[in-house]
Design a protein around this motif. Structure first.
Motif, short mmCIF file in Angstrom:
data_model
loop_
_atom_site.label_atom_id
_atom_site.label_comp_id
_atom_site.label_asym_id
_atom_site.label_seq_id
_atom_site.Cartn_x
_atom_site.Cartn_y
_atom_site.Cartn_z
N ASN A 280 63.14 54.86 70.26
CA ASN A 280 63.77 54.95 68.95
C ASN A 280 64.56 56.24 68.80
OD1 ASN A 280 61.96 52.76 68.55
ND2 ASN A 280 61.89 53.17 66.36
N LYS A 281 65.60 56.16 67.99
CA LYS A 281 66.32 57.37 67.62
C LYS A 281 65.44 58.21 66.70
CE LYS A 281 70.89 55.15 67.80
NZ LYS A 281 72.12 54.82 67.04
N ALA A 282 65.78 59.49 66.56
CA ALA A 282 64.96 60.37 65.73
C ALA A 282 65.83 61.41 65.05
CB ALA A 282 63.88 61.05 66.57
N GLU A 283 65.38 61.82 63.88
CA GLU A 283 66.05 62.86 63.10
C GLU A 283 65.10 64.05 62.96
OE1 GLU A 283 67.83 63.54 58.57
OE2 GLU A 283 66.58 61.79 59.04
N VAL A 284 65.59 65.24 63.27
CA VAL A 284 64.78 66.44 63.15
C VAL A 284 64.91 66.98 61.73
CG1 VAL A 284 64.38 68.78 64.02
CG2 VAL A 284 65.10 66.97 65.61
N LEU A 285 63.79 66.99 61.00
CA LEU A 285 63.80 67.50 59.63
C LEU A 285 63.83 69.02 59.61
CD1 LEU A 285 61.21 65.10 57.93
CD2 LEU A 285 63.68 64.83 58.16
N ALA A 286 63.09 69.62 60.52
CA ALA A 286 63.07 71.09 60.59
C ALA A 286 62.48 71.49 61.92
CB ALA A 286 62.25 71.68 59.44
N GLU B 291 73.03 60.85 72.49
CA GLU B 291 73.82 61.63 73.44
C GLU B 291 72.93 62.71 74.03
OE1 GLU B 291 76.73 64.32 71.61
OE2 GLU B 291 75.96 63.67 69.65
N PRO B 292 73.36 63.34 75.13
CA PRO B 292 72.55 64.43 75.67
C PRO B 292 72.30 65.50 74.61
CG PRO B 292 74.22 63.78 77.26
CD PRO B 292 74.51 63.02 76.00
N GLY B 293 71.04 65.83 74.41
CA GLY B 293 70.66 66.79 73.37
C GLY B 293 70.08 66.14 72.14
N THR C 213 70.30 71.08 72.06
CA THR C 213 69.13 70.46 71.43
C THR C 213 69.39 70.36 69.94
OG1 THR C 213 66.71 70.45 71.48
CG2 THR C 213 67.74 72.51 70.86
N VAL C 214 68.59 69.56 69.23
CA VAL C 214 68.73 69.40 67.79
C VAL C 214 67.71 70.32 67.10
CG1 VAL C 214 68.58 67.81 65.83
CG2 VAL C 214 69.52 67.01 68.01
N PHE C 215 68.20 71.22 66.26
CA PHE C 215 67.31 72.06 65.46
C PHE C 215 67.05 71.44 64.09
CE2 PHE C 215 68.92 75.14 68.54
CZ PHE C 215 67.77 75.83 68.86
N GLN C 216 68.07 70.75 63.56
CA GLN C 216 67.93 70.06 62.28
C GLN C 216 68.97 68.96 62.20
OE1 GLN C 216 67.89 72.65 58.89
NE2 GLN C 216 67.52 71.00 57.42
N GLY C 217 68.53 67.78 61.68
CA GLY C 217 69.43 66.64 61.58
C GLY C 217 69.47 65.84 62.86
N VAL C 218 70.67 65.35 63.23
CA VAL C 218 70.80 64.51 64.43
C VAL C 218 71.82 65.07 65.43
CG1 VAL C 218 70.12 62.42 63.19
CG2 VAL C 218 72.54 63.02 63.31
N LYS C 219 72.54 66.12 65.05
CA LYS C 219 73.60 66.64 65.90
C LYS C 219 73.07 67.74 66.81
CE LYS C 219 77.88 66.75 67.29
NZ LYS C 219 78.39 65.60 68.07
N PRO C 220 73.22 67.59 68.15
CA PRO C 220 72.78 68.65 69.05
C PRO C 220 73.59 69.93 68.85
CG PRO C 220 73.10 66.58 70.24
CD PRO C 220 73.68 66.40 68.88
N GLU C 221 72.91 71.07 68.95
CA GLU C 221 73.56 72.37 68.85
C GLU C 221 73.43 73.09 70.19
OE1 GLU C 221 72.64 74.68 65.29
OE2 GLU C 221 71.68 72.89 64.43
N SER C 222 74.37 73.97 70.45
CA SER C 222 74.41 74.62 71.76
C SER C 222 73.58 75.90 71.77
CB SER C 222 75.86 74.92 72.15
OG SER C 222 76.43 75.84 71.23
N MET C 223 73.08 76.25 72.95
CA MET C 223 72.40 77.51 73.21
C MET C 223 72.98 78.05 74.51
SD MET C 223 68.44 76.21 72.69
CE MET C 223 68.64 74.78 73.78
N GLU C 224 73.15 79.34 74.59
CA GLU C 224 73.60 79.93 75.84
C GLU C 224 72.44 80.01 76.83
OE1 GLU C 224 75.70 83.64 75.47
OE2 GLU C 224 76.57 83.03 73.54
N VAL C 225 72.77 79.86 78.10
CA VAL C 225 71.75 79.86 79.16
C VAL C 225 72.12 80.90 80.20
CG1 VAL C 225 70.71 78.52 81.01
CG2 VAL C 225 71.18 77.43 78.82
#
Length: 564
Positions: A238-244, A190-192, A7-19
């Motif tokens: 639409n695409k989206a950017e996560v600010l925070a 992309e996914p995330g 998922t994206v926490f900030q910006g546009v690049k997805p970050e990984s989380m362990e499951v």
């Protein structure tokens, strides 16, 4: 089993989380609707918890896509435990499914089921408080991760006043937790990635953001649960950017900027929403102009085309535009001139005045409700779906309360003969103004029967209310007849004089047959089952009106004249 989610926490690049898979909950998302229960690990997610906007985040196990984060557990969870919608259920969403949105829109569930409509950080229910409490304590154990519907460019009062209407559509609005920009976002979805569904765009914006689950060259799946479960939809993607990402034990959410278009969402289903690329959505363009002593302000925006949400979206945007100008005040009057274009039919015209009335409802609210009511009648058609091409609204703003009550009405005579002209005198009492006396000549019809002739002196709303007295009448007409009736409605800045005879009258669709003889009525009596026919015991044999007045007229008087 263990895996990874993005998922994206900030910006546009997805970050990984362990499951970490905890188990499978069977039949908790409807019949045969299983949910995979997981615990998320990682420095960021353990700090933020499961946040609104995270729904749709893809979960991979052994390198294979298992599903989408879609559910959260409890309200003040100390651990990021979430529910995953299996990808097999999401892949059932089919672009060829043409179940119309109207069918879903007609259903108003009494309670919020565990995977109900979720474009909100809260629930609005029509149940009694005790029932709400018991259902609420149950549903909170596992509920869809919220997809906040963000209102950008709206005043707090506008959102507050229309929260009830949005609530009936399954939405609780969120104010100002994000915005819309024209910035380019070259990074592909992309996914995330964060992705937004847009309901209103332009000078005012309403959008909901969740996370992309799956992408192939033709389509995109997101959310893992319904946005509003409207079936087939036509919404900008639409695409989206996560600010925070804002951590909060009560209501953690992503603050998002919606950016450039990427395609169109075409399905809103129980297990997610689906979008396609290289396709433009069909929105309804709205041009709203406000003329005042300081000049003209013009608003351009587009709203979604949906039977249930479009009338509400138009009401809140019109009120918000009128409320958002410096000239707005309690004593304001609006003159409206506008039109609604419907493909294949004549334009629906609107010419009316709105002023604060005795019940103190703001004129801007009256204007918004009037427009929403017209749209509701156009959309609420069992025979054909209305294709609305555009809306144009021109408001002249007058800085005073232009409202007048019909104080009295009297005739010059008490007896008259057929064909004779009599004079009516009406007295209007304006708000904080001098009384206005008007003479209205009225001709007795040559066909008038001997006996009592009733004369109704009234405002336009009274006549329209009489015409719609049968609740089933307007709903059962075809679209052409509905539009014809809308264009025949009376304006509210005139005094109307109607001559009423005690002979029956029949209305079929938008046509009126007054003073029917008993023999004809006997023939037509068997047709009363016809859904388009209404028979009333009184005929409106003639109608006249004053010229347009610069006041909103309110009131009615009933007079009688004996025809000799």
């Amino acid at each position: 089993m263990r895996g990874v989610a993005y998922t994206v926490f900030q910006g546009v690049k997805p970050e990984s989380m362990e499951v970490e898979v905890l188990g499978v909950l069977h039949n908790v998302n409807g019949p045969k609707g299983d949910v995979i229960l997981v615990r998320l690990h990682g420095q960021k997610v353990e700090y933020t918890g499961v946040v609104a906007g995270m729904s749709g985040s893809p979960v991979y196990i052994d390198g294979k896509l298992a599903g989408a984060l879609a559910f959260r557990i409890g309200e003040f969870s100390k651990e990021p435990i979430a529910g995953v919608t299996p990808i097999a259920d999401m892949l059932e969403i089919n672009a060829l499914d043409r179940s119309p949105a109207e069918e879903t829109a007609a259903v108003k569930p009494a309670i919020s089921v565990i995977a109900g409509k979720t474009a909100s950080p809260g629930e609005i229910s029509t149940m009694p408080n005790s029932a709400q409490d018991s259902v609420g304590s149950f549903a909170n154990y596992l509920k869809p991760i919220e997809t906040p519907l963000v209102f950008n460019g709206f005043s707090e009062q506008a959102i507050h006043l229309f929260a009830g209407q949005f609530g009936s559509a399954g939405i609780v609005p969120v104010m100002g937790a994000g915005s819309v920009s024209d910035d380019k976002q070259p990074e592909p979805l992309e996914p995330g990635s964060a992705v937004s569904a847009v309901l209103v765009r332009g000078d005012m914006d309403i959008e909901a953001t969740c996370t992309v689950t799956y992408v192939d060259p033709q389509r995109l799946l997101a959310c893992g649960h319904p946005l509003l479960q409207f079936g087939s939809v036509d919404l900008p993607m639409n695409k989206a950017e996560v600010l925070a990402t804002l951590p909060s034990p009560l209501n953690a959410f992503k603050i998002v900027n919606t950016t450039e278009p990427a395609g169109t969402f075409i399905q809103d289903r129980h297990t997610g929403i689906m979008g396609v690329f290289n396709r433009q959505p069909e929105m309804i363009p709205v041009t709203l102009s406000i003329h005042s002593s300081t000049g003209m302000k013009q608003f351009h925006y587009e709203v979604l085309n949906n039977p249930k949400l479009t009338p509400v979206a138009l009401m809140v945007t019109v009120f918000n535009a009128l409320h958002g100008v410096n000239e707005f005040g309690e004593e304001i009057t609006y003159r409206l001139s506008g039109s609604i274009g419907v493909k294949g039919f004549p334009e629906v015209t609107m010419r009316n005045m709105f002023a604060p009335s005795e019940n103190a409802q703001p004129a801007a609210m009256q204007a918004a409700i009037s427009l929403g009511e017209r749209f509701g009648r156009i959309y609420d058609n069992p025979y054909s779906a209305a294709a609305v091409a555009g809306v144009k609204l021109d408001f002249d703003l007058v800085r005073e309360r232009r409202w007048a009550r019909l104080e009295s009405a009297r005739t010059s005579v008490t007896e008259a003969r057929p064909g004779e002209e009599i004079m009516l005198e009406t007295v209007l009492a304006p708000y904080r103004g001098e009384r206005i006396v008007q003479q209205i000549p009225v001709k007795i019809p040559t066909s008038a029967s001997k006996g009592t002739l009733r004369i109704l002196v009234s405002d336009g709303e009274t006549l329209d209310h009489i015409g719609r007295s049968n609740a089933a009448f307007g709903r059962k007409l075809d679209l052409a007849s509905t539009i014809s009736l809308l264009n025949k409605e009376h304006s509210n800045n005139r005094v109307y004089v109607s001559l009423l005879e005690a002979d029956p009258e029949a209305r079929v669709a938008d046509k009126v047959m007054p003073t029917l003889p008993i023999s004809i009525m006997n023939v037509m009596d068997g047709m009363r089952g016809n859904q388009e026919m209404i028979v009333s015991g009184e005929s409106n044999v003639d109608e006249t009106a004053t010229a347009a007045l610069d006041y909103v007229v309110s009131g009615a008087q009933l007079l009688t004249v004996t025809v000799k």
